[in-house]
Enzyme design. Sequence first.
Site, PDB file in Angstrom:
ATOM      1  N   PRO A 108       0.778  -1.226   0.000  1.00  0.00           N
ATOM      2  CA  PRO A 108       0.000   0.000   0.000  1.00  0.00           C
ATOM      3  C   PRO A 108       0.813   1.282   0.000  1.00  0.00           C
ATOM      4  CG  PRO A 108      -0.232  -1.248   2.061  1.00  0.00           C
ATOM      5  CD  PRO A 108       0.971  -1.717   1.360  1.00  0.00           C
ATOM      6  N   GLU A 109       0.814   1.929  -1.120  1.00  0.00           N
ATOM      7  CA  GLU A 109       1.267   3.311  -1.173  1.00  0.00           C
ATOM      8  C   GLU A 109       0.002   4.138  -1.359  1.00  0.00           C
ATOM      9  OE1 GLU A 109       4.786   3.940  -3.606  1.00  0.00           O
ATOM     10  OE2 GLU A 109       5.258   1.825  -3.522  1.00  0.00           O
TER      11      GLU A 109
END
Length: 269
Positions: free
Chosen positions: A2-3
């Site tokens: 997750p960015e």
Amino acid sequence: MPELPEVETTVRAINKFENSTLKKVIIHNRNLRWKVDKKVTSLTKNKLIHKISRRAKYILIYLDDYCLMIHLGMSGKLRIQNRQDNYFKKHDHAEFIFEDEKIIFNDTRRFGSIHLSKDPANHRLIKDLGIEPLSNSFNKSYLVDICKKSNLSIKKLIMDQKNIVGVGNIYASESLFLARINPNRLSRDLSLKDCENLVKSIKKILKYAIKKGGTTLKDFFSADGSEGYFSLELNVYGRDSMQCKDCDNKITKTIIGQRATYLCSSCQS
DNA sequence: CTGAGATCCTGTCTGC
DNA sequence: TGCAGACAGGATCTCA
């Protein structure tokens, strides 16, 4: 995983629970990045959700009095499941139960975290975060300013959440490639033009990734819980020794700040 | 103050 | 096939 784009995609997927009542939260494993406060269970029973949003890589779920803060860490993900479907996966650590459905927090490496705060903007993990890269305040003059003040390589600088939030290891490499800037360069040595290009590249790649995330949304949260993946058209990340998409050179891998870094030494100088 | 490096955790892949 | 070691999309903490 997750960015910023993945967190944003997740937020959009659970947005439908706005104006729904959170029946209860069940924590199966409190030992995440930080020990989950027991109040997360006791203070969230039968609360209306007013708003679901994102700040940096935090998912913010606003209840009557409190705000649930969720960080996905390195391997965290949320999935939506029918309430009566009682199957579990390994590393399901928390459940957010609604009338007909539930959101399940799964995190293999447990670098994620769940918090409860009355004032998330002033929470110790949020208050010192930098600006949102997709906001208007992230512009050329802002980047020039922080570049001049720092002794870090440009890659480390854009990954430092005190400066700009949401840019992780993948999008750092990708945006520097798009901007044709070598990630090893000291930020203070960048030209005005470099900064302008980099701002544009970061915005472009994040927006594009969000758009792509949207297309795989259905898959990612499919009812059977199968974990789809965000398809990305990567130019450099993970393409060590493969041919650059823009020239005949081969992509090389180096380490910057203990993180894998990919670049085309011919395109990026 | 800044910046470098260790560290939390589990799973997967590579090479011997 | 087994096993050790490296590595993985994050970010805080400690220490110089």
